[in-house]
Scaffold this motif. Structure first.
Motif, PDB file in Angstrom:
ATOM      1  N   GLY A 227      33.576  36.096  36.117  1.00  0.00           N
ATOM      2  CA  GLY A 227      32.208  36.588  36.056  1.00  0.00           C
ATOM      3  C   GLY A 227      31.528  36.585  37.407  1.00  0.00           C
ATOM      4  N   ALA A 228      30.242  36.869  37.386  1.00  0.00           N
ATOM      5  CA  ALA A 228      29.468  36.954  38.620  1.00  0.00           C
ATOM      6  C   ALA A 228      28.053  36.476  38.389  1.00  0.00           C
ATOM      7  CB  ALA A 228      29.452  38.397  39.137  1.00  0.00           C
ATOM      8  N   ILE A 229      27.476  35.874  39.427  1.00  0.00           N
ATOM      9  CA  ILE A 229      26.084  35.436  39.397  1.00  0.00           C
ATOM     10  C   ILE A 229      25.362  36.056  40.587  1.00  0.00           C
ATOM     11  CG2 ILE A 229      24.506  33.471  39.541  1.00  0.00           C
ATOM     12  CD1 ILE A 229      26.563  31.711  38.325  1.00  0.00           C
ATOM     13  N   ILE A 230      24.251  36.724  40.284  1.00  0.00           N
ATOM     14  CA  ILE A 230      23.401  37.262  41.348  1.00  0.00           C
ATOM     15  C   ILE A 230      22.689  36.097  42.041  1.00  0.00           C
ATOM     16  CG2 ILE A 230      21.261  38.517  41.797  1.00  0.00           C
ATOM     17  CD1 ILE A 230      23.412  40.451  41.385  1.00  0.00           C
ATOM     18  N   ILE A 231      22.902  35.957  43.349  1.00  0.00           N
ATOM     19  CA  ILE A 231      22.208  34.942  44.135  1.00  0.00           C
ATOM     20  C   ILE A 231      21.655  35.635  45.372  1.00  0.00           C
ATOM     21  CG2 ILE A 231      22.416  32.770  45.409  1.00  0.00           C
ATOM     22  CD1 ILE A 231      24.675  31.962  43.559  1.00  0.00           C
ATOM     23  N   ALA A 232      20.345  35.743  45.434  1.00  0.00           N
ATOM     24  CA  ALA A 232      19.704  36.526  46.490  1.00  0.00           C
ATOM     25  C   ALA A 232      19.888  35.914  47.870  1.00  0.00           C
ATOM     26  CB  ALA A 232      18.217  36.703  46.181  1.00  0.00           C
ATOM     27  N   ASN A 233      19.779  34.588  47.948  1.00  0.00           N
ATOM     28  CA  ASN A 233      19.830  33.924  49.245  1.00  0.00           C
ATOM     29  C   ASN A 233      21.270  33.799  49.743  1.00  0.00           C
ATOM     30  OD1 ASN A 233      20.058  31.148  50.867  1.00  0.00           O
ATOM     31  ND2 ASN A 233      18.023  32.013  51.197  1.00  0.00           N
ATOM     32  N   GLN A 234      21.522  34.286  50.946  1.00  0.00           N
ATOM     33  CA  GLN A 234      22.883  34.276  51.501  1.00  0.00           C
ATOM     34  C   GLN A 234      23.434  32.858  51.645  1.00  0.00           C
ATOM     35  OE1 GLN A 234      23.238  36.318  55.253  1.00  0.00           O
ATOM     36  NE2 GLN A 234      25.425  35.953  55.429  1.00  0.00           N
ATOM     37  N   ASN A 235      22.588  31.936  52.092  1.00  0.00           N
ATOM     38  CA  ASN A 235      23.047  30.558  52.259  1.00  0.00           C
ATOM     39  C   ASN A 235      23.427  29.934  50.916  1.00  0.00           C
ATOM     40  OD1 ASN A 235      23.514  28.318  54.101  1.00  0.00           O
ATOM     41  ND2 ASN A 235      21.825  27.298  53.047  1.00  0.00           N
ATOM     42  N   HIS A 236      22.660  30.244  49.881  1.00  0.00           N
ATOM     43  CA  HIS A 236      22.972  29.734  48.551  1.00  0.00           C
ATOM     44  C   HIS A 236      24.282  30.314  48.024  1.00  0.00           C
ATOM     45  CE1 HIS A 236      18.573  28.467  47.421  1.00  0.00           C
ATOM     46  NE2 HIS A 236      19.078  27.799  48.441  1.00  0.00           N
ATOM     47  N   ARG A 237      24.550  31.579  48.341  1.00  0.00           N
ATOM     48  CA  ARG A 237      25.832  32.165  47.928  1.00  0.00           C
ATOM     49  C   ARG A 237      26.984  31.408  48.579  1.00  0.00           C
ATOM     50  NH1 ARG A 237      23.065  37.076  48.809  1.00  0.00           N
ATOM     51  NH2 ARG A 237      24.225  37.555  50.715  1.00  0.00           N
ATOM     52  N   GLY A 238      26.815  31.067  49.851  1.00  0.00           N
ATOM     53  CA  GLY A 238      27.848  30.311  50.543  1.00  0.00           C
ATOM     54  C   GLY A 238      28.027  28.922  49.968  1.00  0.00           C
ATOM     55  N   LEU A 239      26.918  28.250  49.653  1.00  0.00           N
ATOM     56  CA  LEU A 239      26.980  26.908  49.086  1.00  0.00           C
ATOM     57  C   LEU A 239      27.646  26.921  47.711  1.00  0.00           C
ATOM     58  CD1 LEU A 239      23.449  25.554  50.069  1.00  0.00           C
ATOM     59  CD2 LEU A 239      25.650  24.753  50.949  1.00  0.00           C
ATOM     60  N   PHE A 240      27.325  27.940  46.904  1.00  0.00           N
ATOM     61  CA  PHE A 240      27.936  28.041  45.582  1.00  0.00           C
ATOM     62  C   PHE A 240      29.449  28.163  45.702  1.00  0.00           C
ATOM     63  CE2 PHE A 240      29.551  30.102  41.829  1.00  0.00           C
ATOM     64  CZ  PHE A 240      28.813  29.550  40.786  1.00  0.00           C
ATOM     65  N   GLY A 241      29.902  29.044  46.610  1.00  0.00           N
ATOM     66  CA  GLY A 241      31.332  29.238  46.797  1.00  0.00           C
ATOM     67  C   GLY A 241      32.041  28.002  47.316  1.00  0.00           C
TER      68      GLY A 241
END
Length: 237
Positions: free
Chosen positions: A153-167
């Motif tokens: 699946g996928a989650i929309i995360i607007a903040n680039q830093n948060h996308r990196g932290l999630f990964g």
């Protein structure tokens, strides 16, 4: 004058009713993602029967005077009665204010724990689609699905830093993706089309902002997925 008195009586009655029904827990740790519009809260809920969480649950948490917000626990451990909340605090409001002020050791109070009715379907493939507000929901679904069923699946995360932290932080088949439209449903359907999921065996679980969820459901149906293969749970914001 009468209105003011009536208001006070209602608040007093509400507080008495509230005190009889509230359950309590304690904050074990609070982590603010940078920027701190995402707040991660570890809780100990000794009165919660997590052994019976067979559907994605939600907790109606007291965030102010006679004020409640629903949050989905994720990463729970039934033996220790612990779980984690992921709170999207990007928008101002009593929930964001409450989460932003929490500290380790604080008591929390909640009204009840109920089910979202999202339970893993008997299918070869389950796909979760959501936004920042549904991070806990999607991680809870992942905990219920894996390893018995294929999950992605996928989650929309607007903040680039948060996308990196999630990964970096989660060992998850959920992919954090960029929001390229206001609510994110066009970004999510584009991601779905790129995956080329099997039309017959895929069941979609949608959660997040109610507008995004409603529009994404329509777009999935336009792709040929019937209503029976789409489970939707929208949050009001």
């Amino acid at each position: 004058m009468e209105t003011s008195t009536l208001h006070k009586l209602k608040r007093k009655a509400g507080s008495l009713f509230e005190n009889q029904l509230l359950q309590s827990g304690r904050v074990l740790e609070v982590r603010h993602w940078e920027p701190s519009t995402m707040i991660e809260i570890d809780l100990h809920l000794p009165q919660a029967d997590m052994q019976n969480w067979h559907e994605v649950p939600y907790i109606k948490v007291k965030v102010g005077d006679l004020t409640y917000r629903d949050y989905t626990p994720a990463g729970w451990d039934a033996e220790t009665c612990t779980c984690t909340l992921y709170i999207d605090a990007a928008h101002s409001g009593p929930g964001s204010k409450w989460a932003g002020e929490l500290q380790t050791g604080d008591a929390i109070h909640y009204f009840k724990i109920r089910s979202t009715r999202h339970a893993p379907a008997s299918t070869p493939a389950i796909i979760g689609l959501g936004d920042e507000s549904s991070m806990g929901h999607m991680l809870a679904l992942q905990q219920m699905v894996l390893p018995a069923t294929r999950f992605s699946g996928a989650i929309i995360i607007a903040n680039q830093n948060h996308r990196g932290l999630f990964g970096e932080y989660f060992k998850s088949p959920l992919k954090p993706i960029e929001r390229n439209d206001v609510y994110g449903h066009h970004s999510l359907i584009q991601w779905v089309m790129e995956q080329q999921y099997n039309l017959e065996h895929s069941v979609f679980y949608l959660a997040g902002n109610h507008t995004m969820v409603g529009e994404l459901r329509k777009l999935l149906k336009l792709q040929g997925y019937p209503s029976s293969q789409i489970r939707a749970h929208g949050f009001w914001s």
